[in-house]
Design an enzyme around this catalytic site. Sequence first.
Site, PDB file in Angstrom:
ATOM      1  CE  LYS A 193      -1.765   2.704   3.151  1.00  0.00           C
ATOM      2  NZ  LYS A 193      -1.776   4.022   2.479  1.00  0.00           N
ATOM      3  N   GLY A 197       7.361   4.405   8.117  1.00  0.00           N
ATOM      4  CA  GLY A 197       6.499   5.554   8.393  1.00  0.00           C
ATOM      5  C   GLY A 197       6.757   6.093   9.778  1.00  0.00           C
ATOM      6  CB  SER A 198       4.733   8.275  11.908  1.00  0.00           C
ATOM      7  OG  SER A 198       3.560   7.508  12.005  1.00  0.00           O
ATOM      8  CB  THR A 199       7.801   6.567  16.034  1.00  0.00           C
ATOM      9  OG1 THR A 199       9.093   6.625  15.414  1.00  0.00           O
ATOM     10  CG2 THR A 199       7.912   5.789  17.333  1.00  0.00           C
ATOM     11  N   GLY A 227       3.933   2.927  13.705  1.00  0.00           N
ATOM     12  CA  GLY A 227       4.761   1.731  13.914  1.00  0.00           C
ATOM     13  C   GLY A 227       4.430   1.047  15.238  1.00  0.00           C
ATOM     14  CD  GLU A 283      14.167   0.459   8.045  1.00  0.00           C
ATOM     15  OE1 GLU A 283      14.654   1.477   8.576  1.00  0.00           O
ATOM     16  OE2 GLU A 283      14.820  -0.567   7.807  1.00  0.00           O
ATOM     17  CB  CYS A 292      13.260   8.197   8.304  1.00  0.00           C
ATOM     18  SG  CYS A 292      14.077   7.232   7.042  1.00  0.00           S
ATOM     19  CD  GLU A 343      10.669  11.602  11.730  1.00  0.00           C
ATOM     20  OE1 GLU A 343       9.541  11.107  11.865  1.00  0.00           O
ATOM     21  OE2 GLU A 343      11.615  11.003  11.168  1.00  0.00           O
TER      22      GLU A 343
HETATM   23  P1  NDP Z   1       2.213   7.554   8.685  1.00  0.00           P
HETATM   24  O1  NDP Z   1       3.084   6.727   9.527  1.00  0.00           O
HETATM   25  O2  NDP Z   1       0.821   7.797   9.136  1.00  0.00           O
HETATM   26  O3  NDP Z   1       2.116   6.960   7.193  1.00  0.00           O
HETATM   27  C1  NDP Z   1       2.960   5.986   6.643  1.00  0.00           C
HETATM   28  C2  NDP Z   1       2.132   4.959   5.884  1.00  0.00           C
HETATM   29  O4  NDP Z   1       1.313   4.216   6.796  1.00  0.00           O
HETATM   30  C3  NDP Z   1       1.155   5.558   4.877  1.00  0.00           C
HETATM   31  O5  NDP Z   1       1.032   4.685   3.777  1.00  0.00           O
HETATM   32  C4  NDP Z   1      -0.127   5.613   5.685  1.00  0.00           C
HETATM   33  O6  NDP Z   1      -1.277   5.712   4.898  1.00  0.00           O
HETATM   34  C5  NDP Z   1      -0.054   4.303   6.421  1.00  0.00           C
HETATM   35  N1  NDP Z   1      -0.851   4.216   7.641  1.00  0.00           N
HETATM   36  C6  NDP Z   1      -1.408   5.211   8.381  1.00  0.00           C
HETATM   37  N2  NDP Z   1      -2.031   4.704   9.453  1.00  0.00           N
HETATM   38  C7  NDP Z   1      -1.879   3.356   9.411  1.00  0.00           C
HETATM   39  C8  NDP Z   1      -2.276   2.267  10.254  1.00  0.00           C
HETATM   40  N3  NDP Z   1      -2.964   2.468  11.389  1.00  0.00           N
HETATM   41  N4  NDP Z   1      -1.930   1.010   9.911  1.00  0.00           N
HETATM   42  C9  NDP Z   1      -1.215   0.783   8.796  1.00  0.00           C
HETATM   43  N5  NDP Z   1      -0.813   1.758   7.958  1.00  0.00           N
HETATM   44  C10 NDP Z   1      -1.127   3.039   8.258  1.00  0.00           C
HETATM   45  O7  NDP Z   1       2.900   8.930   8.440  1.00  0.00           O
HETATM   46  P2  NDP Z   1       2.201  10.272   7.923  1.00  0.00           P
HETATM   47  O8  NDP Z   1       2.176  10.178   6.468  1.00  0.00           O
HETATM   48  O9  NDP Z   1       0.909  10.543   8.582  1.00  0.00           O
HETATM   49  O10 NDP Z   1       3.207  11.367   8.468  1.00  0.00           O
HETATM   50  C11 NDP Z   1       3.126  11.778   9.842  1.00  0.00           C
HETATM   51  C12 NDP Z   1       4.504  11.986  10.390  1.00  0.00           C
HETATM   52  O11 NDP Z   1       5.205  10.770  10.358  1.00  0.00           O
HETATM   53  C13 NDP Z   1       5.354  12.933   9.558  1.00  0.00           C
HETATM   54  O12 NDP Z   1       5.148  14.246   9.931  1.00  0.00           O
HETATM   55  C14 NDP Z   1       6.730  12.456   9.871  1.00  0.00           C
HETATM   56  O13 NDP Z   1       7.201  13.052  11.040  1.00  0.00           O
HETATM   57  C15 NDP Z   1       6.555  10.990  10.116  1.00  0.00           C
HETATM   58  N6  NDP Z   1       6.942  10.165   8.954  1.00  0.00           N
HETATM   59  C16 NDP Z   1       8.090   9.500   9.064  1.00  0.00           C
HETATM   60  C17 NDP Z   1       8.534   8.749   8.000  1.00  0.00           C
HETATM   61  C18 NDP Z   1       9.807   8.024   8.110  1.00  0.00           C
HETATM   62  O14 NDP Z   1      10.258   7.431   7.138  1.00  0.00           O
HETATM   63  N7  NDP Z   1      10.429   8.030   9.255  1.00  0.00           N
HETATM   64  C19 NDP Z   1       7.796   8.655   6.755  1.00  0.00           C
HETATM   65  C20 NDP Z   1       6.534   9.366   6.759  1.00  0.00           C
HETATM   66  C21 NDP Z   1       6.159  10.096   7.841  1.00  0.00           C
HETATM   67  P3  NDP Z   1      -1.780   7.201   4.482  1.00  0.00           P
HETATM   68  O15 NDP Z   1      -0.776   7.747   3.572  1.00  0.00           O
HETATM   69  O16 NDP Z   1      -3.062   7.004   3.820  1.00  0.00           O
HETATM   70  O17 NDP Z   1      -1.907   7.976   5.765  1.00  0.00           O
END
Ligand code: NDP
Length: 482
Positions: free
Chosen positions: A182, A234-236, A239, A256, A290, A387
């Site tokens: 996804k 994605g976000s902590t 995670g 990650e 990240c 972050e």
């Molecule tokens: P998220 O962690 O919400 O998104 C990452 C991915 O997870 C997206 O595909 C998202 O879908 C999906 N997702 C969201 N909620 C769930 C869930 N409950 N179960 C499974 N998958 C889910 O990050 P955001 O995009 O909301 O960004 C928020 C903050 O996270 C940023 O401001 C940044 O600080 C941090 N971030 C960190 C990253 C990293 O690599 N360290 C990468 C991205 C964000 P959808 O896009 O539809 O929300």
Amino acid sequence: MELHYASAPENASIARLASRYQMFVDGKFIDGQGPDLESTNPATGKPLAAVSSASAADVDTAVAAARRAYENVWSAMPGAERGKYLFRIARGIAERARELAVLETLDNGKPIRETRDFDVPTAAQHFFYYAGWADKVQHAGFGSRPGALGVAAQVIPWNFPLLMAAWKLAPALAAGNTVVIKPAETTPLSILVLAEIIADAGLPAGVVNILPGAGDIGAALIEHDGVDKVAFTGSTAVGKKIQHSLAGTHKKLTLELGGKGANIVFADAAQDQAVEGVVNGIFFNQGQVCCAGSRLLVQESIAEEFLDRLKTRAAALRVGDPLDKNTDVGAINSAAQLTKITELCAAGSNEGAGRWTSPAMLPEQGFFVAPTIFTDATASMRISREEIFGPVLAVSTFRTPDEAVAKANNTPYGLSAGVWTEKGSRAMGVAAGLKAGVVWDNTFNKFDPTAAFGGYGESGFGREGGPSGLAAYLNTDDEGVL
Ligand code: NDP
């Protein structure tokens, strides 16, 4: 002498943007049962394309397709044959590199220089690299009979949409797994062009399935009983939720997550080189990385001079149209992310840090933030702890190497760090004390498919890249052996 650059915009039509994109399931492009998503161009705030999205029922369909493909075709296929498909996909990315770069820039907002020179070539490299591993898995120290895990559920973020897809897909496929992935809601386009490349490569139906959708679809996917492996970037915060929901299941998990990396500059460092590294560390991809070097720790004796040089350099960064080949800092990916960055910058000012903002003129439309540097950032401030995921640097000073290490480690994260010194023994000594998955010495943000990448603490666990990245998709516990 001041140099002015005439604009050199890349042609947007190279992206061959469609008005609507479909999901990719069981080898076919189909409509999902979810509502259409609208992908926006962050540089203008205007819609780019509609994207069909998945429902929970579509998750069932995709996981079932991946299971059939795993059992009937992919798991039984000799590694050398699997490798041929990966080579074809790598070549397909290379052949459509310019189109992918322009499309990624339109959808994500990052400068064309970065998509063209980093995101797309590195994505191709990951497929090339893991193609070479596909027939060697049995002989690489993963135990006597390493096997694939089965169906992998993968969820990726918006900061490197195509590259994160490559990081996830290539090792999973090389190890013999099938995948349901996804993409992030705001950046689904490049992976759907990758789906065309995958289809053109003749990959058997169901081996890769791509489900655009929002977070609820990510949750439905990773919680699905039919998946054996979950890989999330994605976000902590998300995670942690995933780790909770998977506790007690058979699913193997790699996470990650976020970071708050420190760039440590010693007085004996080559200063101009260190300035470039610090600039790259925090302003590359608008700081939406990240492993960004979002904290600068500079030795007190050179702090004033170094900060002057840094501000002079940062003031010269060109902020604006991501399609312009001269642009250094493009658009923030979404209005929501812009709001988050703005709010954290306000917190930095309110908490008493000294704020410097680049005088760069920002475009009137779209989501832009000028490079920002906060000095005298103390450990308790939000800008030092959280972050920000934007072009915002928090600066503090240190006197001794021990103090630098203690300050760098004063974070719940542990993803990246940089050490700048001319003295090799100091670099090695400091690196040994840093709790970070990646430590760069006199450089920053260097990525290679052969090198393992991943974190400690709240930055997650498991490694991507190199043989360890393959181990994350095999039924072996020897993840750290190579
Ligand atoms: P998220 O962690 O919400 O998104 C990452 C991915 O997870 C997206 O595909 C998202 O879908 C999906 N997702 C969201 N909620 C769930 C869930 N409950 N179960 C499974 N998958 C889910 O990050 P955001 O995009 O909301 O960004 C928020 C903050 O996270 C940023 O401001 C940044 O600080 C941090 N971030 C960190 C990253 C990293 O690599 N360290 C990468 C991205 C964000 P959808 O896009 O539809 O929300």
